[in-house]
Design a protein around this motif. Structure first.
Motif, PDB file in Angstrom:
ATOM      1  N   LYS A 180       4.116   5.757  -5.343  1.00 39.95           N
ATOM      2  CA  LYS A 180       4.107   5.817  -6.808  1.00 39.95           C
ATOM      3  C   LYS A 180       3.081   6.828  -7.295  1.00 39.95           C
ATOM      4  O   LYS A 180       3.313   7.561  -8.253  1.00 39.95           O
ATOM      5  CB  LYS A 180       3.813   4.437  -7.397  1.00 39.95           C
ATOM      6  N   GLU A 181       1.933   6.844  -6.636  1.00 35.15           N
ATOM      7  CA  GLU A 181       0.871   7.786  -6.994  1.00 35.15           C
ATOM      8  C   GLU A 181       1.337   9.221  -6.809  1.00 35.15           C
ATOM      9  O   GLU A 181       1.010  10.087  -7.593  1.00 35.15           O
ATOM     10  CB  GLU A 181      -0.367   7.518  -6.133  1.00 35.15           C
ATOM     11  N   LEU A 182       2.101   9.473  -5.788  1.00 36.98           N
ATOM     12  CA  LEU A 182       2.597  10.811  -5.515  1.00 36.98           C
ATOM     13  C   LEU A 182       3.874  11.116  -6.297  1.00 36.98           C
ATOM     14  O   LEU A 182       4.379  12.223  -6.238  1.00 36.98           O
ATOM     15  CB  LEU A 182       2.866  10.988  -4.022  1.00 36.98           C
ATOM     16  N   GLY A 183       4.411  10.132  -6.978  1.00 37.00           N
ATOM     17  CA  GLY A 183       5.623  10.323  -7.760  1.00 37.00           C
ATOM     18  C   GLY A 183       6.876  10.378  -6.908  1.00 37.00           C
ATOM     19  O   GLY A 183       7.898  10.891  -7.320  1.00 37.00           O
ATOM     20  N   LEU A 237       0.832  -1.199   0.000  1.00 42.00           N
ATOM     21  CA  LEU A 237       0.000   0.000   0.000  1.00 42.00           C
ATOM     22  C   LEU A 237       0.869   1.252   0.000  1.00 42.00           C
ATOM     23  O   LEU A 237       0.603   2.199  -0.741  1.00 42.00           O
ATOM     24  CB  LEU A 237      -0.940  -0.016   1.207  1.00 42.00           C
ATOM     25  N   MET A 238       1.905   1.244   0.806  1.00 43.15           N
ATOM     26  CA  MET A 238       2.795   2.401   0.866  1.00 43.15           C
ATOM     27  C   MET A 238       3.522   2.594  -0.465  1.00 43.15           C
ATOM     28  O   MET A 238       3.725   3.723  -0.906  1.00 43.15           O
ATOM     29  CB  MET A 238       3.788   2.242   2.015  1.00 43.15           C
ATOM     30  N   THR A 239       3.894   1.510  -1.102  1.00 42.03           N
ATOM     31  CA  THR A 239       4.543   1.606  -2.414  1.00 42.03           C
ATOM     32  C   THR A 239       3.593   2.230  -3.422  1.00 42.03           C
ATOM     33  O   THR A 239       3.983   3.108  -4.208  1.00 42.03           O
ATOM     34  CB  THR A 239       4.987   0.209  -2.884  1.00 42.03           C
ATOM     35  N   LEU A 240       2.342   1.796  -3.426  1.00 42.79           N
ATOM     36  CA  LEU A 240       1.347   2.371  -4.331  1.00 42.79           C
ATOM     37  C   LEU A 240       1.119   3.852  -4.055  1.00 42.79           C
ATOM     38  O   LEU A 240       1.011   4.659  -4.987  1.00 42.79           O
ATOM     39  CB  LEU A 240       0.029   1.608  -4.222  1.00 42.79           C
ATOM     40  N   GLY A 291      11.732  -5.865  -2.538  1.00 44.09           N
ATOM     41  CA  GLY A 291      10.843  -4.719  -2.607  1.00 44.09           C
ATOM     42  C   GLY A 291       9.951  -4.568  -1.395  1.00 44.09           C
ATOM     43  O   GLY A 291       9.025  -3.772  -1.415  1.00 44.09           O
ATOM     44  N   TYR A 292      10.192  -5.299  -0.325  1.00 44.52           N
ATOM     45  CA  TYR A 292       9.361  -5.206   0.869  1.00 44.52           C
ATOM     46  C   TYR A 292       9.980  -4.168   1.788  1.00 44.52           C
ATOM     47  O   TYR A 292      10.982  -4.418   2.436  1.00 44.52           O
ATOM     48  CB  TYR A 292       9.277  -6.565   1.568  1.00 44.52           C
ATOM     49  N   TYR A 293       9.409  -2.989   1.796  1.00 44.82           N
ATOM     50  CA  TYR A 293       9.919  -1.906   2.625  1.00 44.82           C
ATOM     51  C   TYR A 293       8.752  -1.251   3.341  1.00 44.82           C
ATOM     52  O   TYR A 293       7.624  -1.291   2.871  1.00 44.82           O
ATOM     53  CB  TYR A 293      10.631  -0.848   1.780  1.00 44.82           C
ATOM     54  N   SER A 294       9.043  -0.623   4.441  1.00 45.12           N
ATOM     55  CA  SER A 294       8.017   0.094   5.170  1.00 45.12           C
ATOM     56  C   SER A 294       8.217   1.578   4.960  1.00 45.12           C
ATOM     57  O   SER A 294       9.317   2.087   5.115  1.00 45.12           O
ATOM     58  CB  SER A 294       8.092  -0.233   6.654  1.00 45.12           C
ATOM     59  N   PRO A 346      14.179   3.357   1.367  1.00 47.80           N
ATOM     60  CA  PRO A 346      13.609   2.682   2.538  1.00 47.80           C
ATOM     61  C   PRO A 346      14.605   2.677   3.689  1.00 47.80           C
ATOM     62  O   PRO A 346      15.811   2.637   3.465  1.00 47.80           O
ATOM     63  CB  PRO A 346      13.364   1.262   2.038  1.00 47.80           C
ATOM     64  N   PRO A 347      14.100   2.744   4.906  1.00 47.10           N
ATOM     65  CA  PRO A 347      14.998   2.627   6.057  1.00 47.10           C
ATOM     66  C   PRO A 347      15.445   1.170   6.216  1.00 47.10           C
ATOM     67  O   PRO A 347      14.623   0.301   6.457  1.00 47.10           O
ATOM     68  CB  PRO A 347      14.140   3.084   7.238  1.00 47.10           C
ATOM     69  N   MET A 348      16.711   0.910   6.062  1.00 50.75           N
ATOM     70  CA  MET A 348      17.217  -0.465   6.089  1.00 50.75           C
ATOM     71  C   MET A 348      17.108  -1.099   7.470  1.00 50.75           C
ATOM     72  O   MET A 348      16.949  -2.290   7.594  1.00 50.75           O
ATOM     73  CB  MET A 348      18.659  -0.514   5.588  1.00 50.75           C
ATOM     74  N   HIS A 349      17.200  -0.271   8.517  1.00 50.58           N
ATOM     75  CA  HIS A 349      17.120  -0.861   9.865  1.00 50.58           C
ATOM     76  C   HIS A 349      15.759  -1.513  10.086  1.00 50.58           C
ATOM     77  O   HIS A 349      15.639  -2.529  10.744  1.00 50.58           O
ATOM     78  CB  HIS A 349      17.400   0.184  10.941  1.00 50.58           C
TER      79      HIS A 349
END
Length: 183
Positions: free
Chosen positions: A137-140, A131-134, A164-167, A145-148
């Motif tokens: 992307k929508e906002l351009g 959801l965050m990725t979408l 591609g799993y990032y928060s 991503p924070p690696m920790h």
């Protein structure tokens, strides 16, 4: 011997030394001697304790077992015999083993339920990341991503997370408030 066991044994011996016979002698209808082997472990105020043990093991077997043990282990042995006898009366086939089996089955069921809950949490984290990725992307925007956070999820669930799993939850902190998508 622990202080509480010494106090119980001393109080039981004092009661036995008085005019009342121990529970074992009373149930067996015999005269309770001053040095009765069963007196310290089956006080007169707990007749059910001896009745249960006697029903399963028999008085002579209880006496033989206690005579073969050091005095420091006798109280624990009597408690174990009473527990096993109670279990045998409830479940004549399996006794204590039936209780152990039942508890192990409960542990297994709870472990399965815990694994399902952990999988659900991981699924929800993946949904949040998608959801965050979408949204980004929508906002351009595609911030780094924070690696920790990525590493802490791997450590917590002891798995390798998908590519591609990032928060991106840090985007919603007060300093990074996004404009609403709807206007």
């Amino acid at each position: 011997m622990k202080k509480s066991e010494e106090a119980n044994t001393a109080s039981a011996a004092a009661v036995v030394g008085s005019t009342q016979p121990c529970a074992a002698c009373k149930i067996l209808r015999r005269r309770c001697r001053e040095n009765c082997e069963l007196g310290p472990y089956f006080p007169p105020m707990e007749p059910l304790k001896f009745t249960i043990a006697h029903r399963v093991f028999g008085a002579s077997n209880i006496i033989k077992l206690l005579q073969n043990l050091p005095k420091s282990q006798r109280a624990d042995a009597v408690n174990s015999m009473v527990y096993e006898a109670s279990a045998r009366i409830r479940d004549p086939i399996y006794g204590c083993a039936g209780s152990i089996f039942h508890l192990q089955r409960q542990i297994n069921d709870l472990q399965i339920e815990l694994a399902k809950a952990q999988a659900e949490v991981l699924r929800m984290h993946c949904q949040q990341a998608n959801l965050m990725t979408l949204i980004c992307k929508e906002l351009g925007q595609m911030p780094e991503p924070p690696m920790h956070y990525h590493q802490s999820l791997n450590d917590h669930y002891n798995i390798a997370s998908p590519q591609g799993y990032y928060s991106y939850s840090y985007l919603f902190e007060e300093s990074n408030v996004l404009e609403p998508l709807w206007t």
